[in-house]
Structures are given as C-alpha cells and as structure tokens.
Design an enzyme around this catalytic site. Structure first.
Site, PDB file in Angstrom:
ATOM      1  N   GLU A  26      98.086  42.216  67.622  1.00 50.90           N
ATOM      2  CA  GLU A  26      96.878  41.533  68.093  1.00 50.90           C
ATOM      3  C   GLU A  26      97.038  41.372  69.604  1.00 50.90           C
ATOM      4  OE1 GLU A  26      94.314  41.127  66.242  1.00 50.90           O
ATOM      5  OE2 GLU A  26      95.396  41.726  64.430  1.00 50.90           O
ATOM      6  N   HIS A  29      92.417  40.576  60.897  1.00 45.67           N
ATOM      7  CA  HIS A  29      92.682  40.493  62.338  1.00 45.67           C
ATOM      8  C   HIS A  29      93.859  39.568  62.649  1.00 45.67           C
ATOM      9  CE1 HIS A  29      89.180  42.889  63.267  1.00 45.67           C
ATOM     10  NE2 HIS A  29      88.453  42.112  62.489  1.00 45.67           N
ATOM     11  N   ASP A  75      97.428  42.473  58.396  1.00 45.27           N
ATOM     12  CA  ASP A  75      96.897  43.813  58.675  1.00 45.27           C
ATOM     13  C   ASP A  75      97.972  44.879  58.530  1.00 45.27           C
ATOM     14  OD1 ASP A  75      94.587  42.477  59.167  1.00 45.27           O
ATOM     15  OD2 ASP A  75      94.285  43.202  61.206  1.00 45.27           O
TER      16      ASP A  75
END
Length: 555
Positions: free
Chosen positions: A84, A222, A227
């Site tokens: 991220e 996210h 993920d």
C-alpha cells in the site's frame, strides 16, 4: 556475426554482475536504448541467444544457464506480496504498508506484515480507501527496517505480485536508495498470467474480479496482507489452469506470463509520419467509420504507444483490430486538442470511446415532498454522472432538515449521518451500518462534485495558448461555467481587438447565465479545471482584464 558474439559477451557480463534480468532491462542494456516494447525485447533476445548455452530466455526473463532454478510447479516456492502506498508515483510517493505470503507446494505456509512510516502525510483519499490512519503510520518502523525484514523473509524465492510492475517500481526505488541495487530476478505477475490463461473467459483481471471468479475466501480490501493472501489464492488456481495446459515447471509458468506479440503490432506503420505536435487523432475502419477519437500532447509518441506489447482496454483493443487508417489533425496546444476531442466525440459518437457509450451521463437530484428523487431535468443539485450514486445520495438526504439542506455545500447532513454510522457500528448493527455507509459515501461524492462545479462556475479567466500558425496565439475566454469565446490572436496590434471582442462576449453571457449546468457543460468545466490547476508550460492563465491580457501578449 562478430557483432552478435560481442553483444552476447556483454550480455553474459551484465548477467554475471546483476543477476537475472527482465527481457526489457536486458535489451535496454544490450542495445543502449531507453525504451523498448517487451514483446520486441523478447523477440530480439530469443534470436540473439539461440544456440548459446551460457544464456537462457525463459518467458520474459533472461538469466545465465544453471543460475535459474526451475522446479516442478507442485514443488516450487513463491513469496506473494502486496504494497500500500501514499500515491501512484514511485519517484514521489512512499510505501506505507507491506504484506506477504509464502506459498510452498501450492499451500500458504507463512506470512509477513508491517506498517511503514512513509515520512510524509497520508493523503485523505488513501486513508479512506485503505482505512489506514496517519497516527498509526507515524508509530510504524521506517522503510529501511521493514524492507530488510521483508527481504530476509523472502530469501531467494520468486517474488509474485498482482500488476507486478507497480509494486516492483516502488520496491526497486527503495532498494536503489537504500542499497544501490535492484531485485535480482524479475517478478511474476498474476495479472499477466490471468490475462493469458483466462483469455476469452474473463475480460477483467483486477484482483477483486479474479477473487470473485475463483471464489477465493479472502476478499481484497486495499490492505497489504489480505490482498497478498487473495493474490496467493488466485496464483494457486492459476497454476492449476496452467497445469491443465501442460505446464510442468516454473519456466513454463513464466513463459505463460510473458508478453506476447499482439496482432495489432503489424499495424504500427499506420502511425508513420505522425508529428511530435499536439492534436487529435481518429481511428477509422475499412469503411471509413470512426471507431475511436483521442488527443495527444505528442501525436507521434501517443500513436506509437498503441502498438507496443501492453494491451489496451477491451473496446480500444477491438478498435485497433478493425483499424485500417489513422487520421490526425495537428493543433496549436494540448488545451485546444482536449476541447476538440470532446467536440468530436459528441458529434461522431465513436463506439470505442467510453464517453460515447455513456448515454445517460448526467442526472440531477430534485426535492419531492420530504424526499429526493433522481431526474433528468436540470436542477442546481447536479449533474451527477452515476444514477446509482445519485439514488444513494437521495436516500441519505431524505431525512435532512431545512438548515442542513441550506448548508449542503458545507456538508449539510453529513456530520449527523456519520455520527449515526458510528452509533450503529458500536452497537454491532453491521448490516444497517453497511447500508448507511454506502449512502454516506455517495453523498460525500455528490457534495464534493457540487462544490467543485460551484467553484468552477465562478471562474472568470482567459487562457492563452499557442496557435498552429507561427507567431499566432489563441485565447479561450471562460466565464459562468462555459468557454464563451475562442479568439485567434494575430501578432501585433490586431490582438487587442480580438481580446476586446472576447471580453464583450463574456459580459453578455454573464447577464444571461442560469442556475443549472448541463452534463456537457460540467464535462467541459472539469476538463478545463485540470488545465487551470496544473497549466502546461505553454499555457498562460489570466483574469478577464484587458490590460493584463494585452501586457502578457506584448511580453
């Protein structure tokens, strides 16, 4: 022949120094070029290395023989990871979370997760998307510590990511800054693998789309570790499909993920002769029908990009397959090209342009009793591009007081709705909270759009850009939410008369301006907003003041 042998020797030296390389990196090093399509790089290197026992080309990877492990797929080990970040630019933005899953014998066996202190403020859109908070990131370890721990966790195993180029850019940017090196081996991309294995069965290969297609239990959200877990589960299912096609070893999997020469590659000669100038371009089929309209700051570079190895979105890819002729029109500036592109799309309705397919590209909210309804009739609450989002926002507004509606652009009922949302969550009423969250997010989007359109409607500006004729310029007069006039500005004293005409048209338009904005006007406004907020070097943004405009022209 000697040139080929010299090139091979240089390639071997590079591989000994840097380890395995992607085909594109190897070709850039070998042929001293800064840009080369992946498909062309693979073709050139396969040809060059044929018959040389020192080098092996495996899919999109080039390595020295004997240095590249090639286990059976059911015995291979992978480290699937996800990042991220604070934005999309590896050079400007930073990593804020890293998660990874080790897959051994097609089973997840270990995981890694850490927040990262990015050292910069977390943008609000990223915070909303991920749920991360700036305070917790400030307490997180620095990227150097997290990266060292991650590399120790990964060891020498093959790294895997979804849309791997994005993650690789960020990872290698940090590696270069901290250790002065790149990754020793190219990543395996599950998106590229899915694109090949699901061709004709699945158009979208986003992580959420694949997770839904394969029915994996972990849903992408996210956040780095979930993920990565979802990507690992998708990878295992893709390996199963690859085995059904006869893939046995890791090299077979890499070959399936490697970029293939696209069928449209042979049409690249259609772009020959395009100038490096701003303008618009039209794709036409064999009947002369316009399939697609686009704009470019550099026509030559943009048109050539369509014929590289990266596939375009499906509608554009279909247009390229039917393409027989490219027509381009050179214009004076990128701004002029952007406005001309919109005009042509509305006039011609080309099937491959997403704007052409949005028949209902603007709806409005209207009060009916104590409720709000979605309508095509123009009101001051719109236009909103999504009917679904407008419907959710209408439900959110249903219980609003008169005072809240009067202050809608300042948030209106949003503080009360957010408090209600917190109350539902605290009392474990999750289904009600989820429904309210959808409505709150839709209303936030609508309010932000209304604020932006209201701000843009107050702009009174003159935008001056180069014209296509040498020495001439063009003035775009923006007033009351529309481009009211476009005037050519010749060299010398004649420019003043043109500016006076443009200003007079703006004054007349202001007197007749209404309270509503049409969908087309909103689209124009939002396009112009990008140029006003981030003007390119050749564009001058000035107030509607005759003397200031003339002074700029004479400067």
């Amino acid at each position: 022949m000697q040139l080929a042998l010299d090139a091979l020797d240089r390639l071997v030296d590079t591989l000994e120094e840097r380890g395995a390389l992607s085909a594109a990196d190897a070709a850039r090093s070998l042929f001293a070029t800064t840009s080369i399509p992946d498909g062309l790089a693979c073709s050139l290197l396969t040809e060059l290395t044929a018959g040389d026992s020192r080098v092996v080309c495996s899919g999109a990877t080039v390595s020295l023989t004997g240095t590249h492990a090639d286990p059976l797929l059911e015995e291979a080990e992978f480290v699937v990871f996800d990042l991220e970040t604070t934005g999309l630019s590896a050079g400007r933005d930073r990593i804020c979370e890293l998660g990874a899953v080790r897959v051994r014998a097609l089973e997840p066996v270990d995981s890694f997760q850490s927040l990262v202190n990015p050292g910069v403020a977390l943008p609000e859109p990223v915070a909303r998307l991920t749920g991360l908070r700036e305070l917790e990131l400030r307490r997180a370890p620095p990227v150097a510590d997290v990266l060292d721990r991650f590399l120790a966790f990964a060891g020498d195993e093959l790294l895997v990511a979804h849309n791997a180029r994005f993650d690789q850019r960020f990872l290698e940017q940090q590696l270069l800054l901290l250790h002065g090196r790149r990754l020793s081996e190219p990543l395996l991309c599950t998106a590229a693998l899915a694109r090949r294995l699901l061709e004709g069965r699945r158009r979208r290969v986003g992580l959420a789309s694949l997770a839904d297609f394969f029915g994996v239990p972990t849903r992408p959200c996210h956040r780095a570790l979930p993920d990565a877990e979802a990507t690992a589960e998708v990878l295992v299912r893709l390996i199963g499909l690859a085995q059904e096609l006869g893939a046995r070893r890791l090299s077979d999997l890499r070959a399936l993920a490697a970029p293939r020469k696209r069928r449209v590659y042979d049409k690249r000669s259609l772009a020959r002769g395009a100038p490096s100038r701003p303008g618009v371009y039209l794709f036409r089929d064999r009947h002369g029908q316009v399939l697609y309209v686009g704009r470019a700051r550099d026509l030559r570079a943009r048109l050539r990009s369509y014929f590289r190895s990266e596939r375009q979105r499906p509608s554009v890819e279909a247009a390229l397959l039917a393409l027989e002729r490219i027509e381009w029109r050179v214009l004076g500036s990128e701004l002029e090209a952007a406005l001309e592109e919109l005009r042509l799309i509305r006039e011609l309705g080309p099937p491959a342009n997403s704007r052409s397919r949005r028949r209902e590209h603007g709806v409005y909210l209207r009060r009916r009793g104590d409720h709000f309804v979605v309508t095509k009739t123009a009101t001051c609450l719109g236009p909103v591009t999504s009917r679904r989002r407008a419907s959710l926002a209408a439900r959110a507004l249903a219980s609003s007081t008169a005072e809240e509606l009067d202050g809608l652009l300042e948030g209106g009922p949003l503080p009360r709705l957010r408090a209600r949302l917190s109350h539902l969550a605290e009392n474990l009423r999750y289904e009600e909270a989820a429904r309210l969250l959808d409505r709150v997010e839709a209303l936030e989007h609508v309010v932000e759009r209304l604020r932006r359109l209201e701000r843009l409607r107050t702009l009174q500006l003159c935008l001056i850009a180069p014209a296509i004729e040498p020495g001439w310029q063009k003035a775009f007069f923006l007033s009351g939410g529309r481009v009211r006039a476009v005037r050519p500005l010749p060299p010398g004293a004649g420019a003043r008369l043109e500016v006076e005409t443009g200003l007079a048209l703006c004054r007349t338009a202001r007197e007749r301006a209404g309270d509503t904005v049409t969908p087309d006007e909103a689209e124009d406004l939002l396009l112009l907003d990008g140029f006003v907020r981030r003007p390119p070097p050749e564009l001058a943004v000035l107030p509607l003041d005759l003397e200031r405009i003339v002074a700029r022209l004479n400067a």
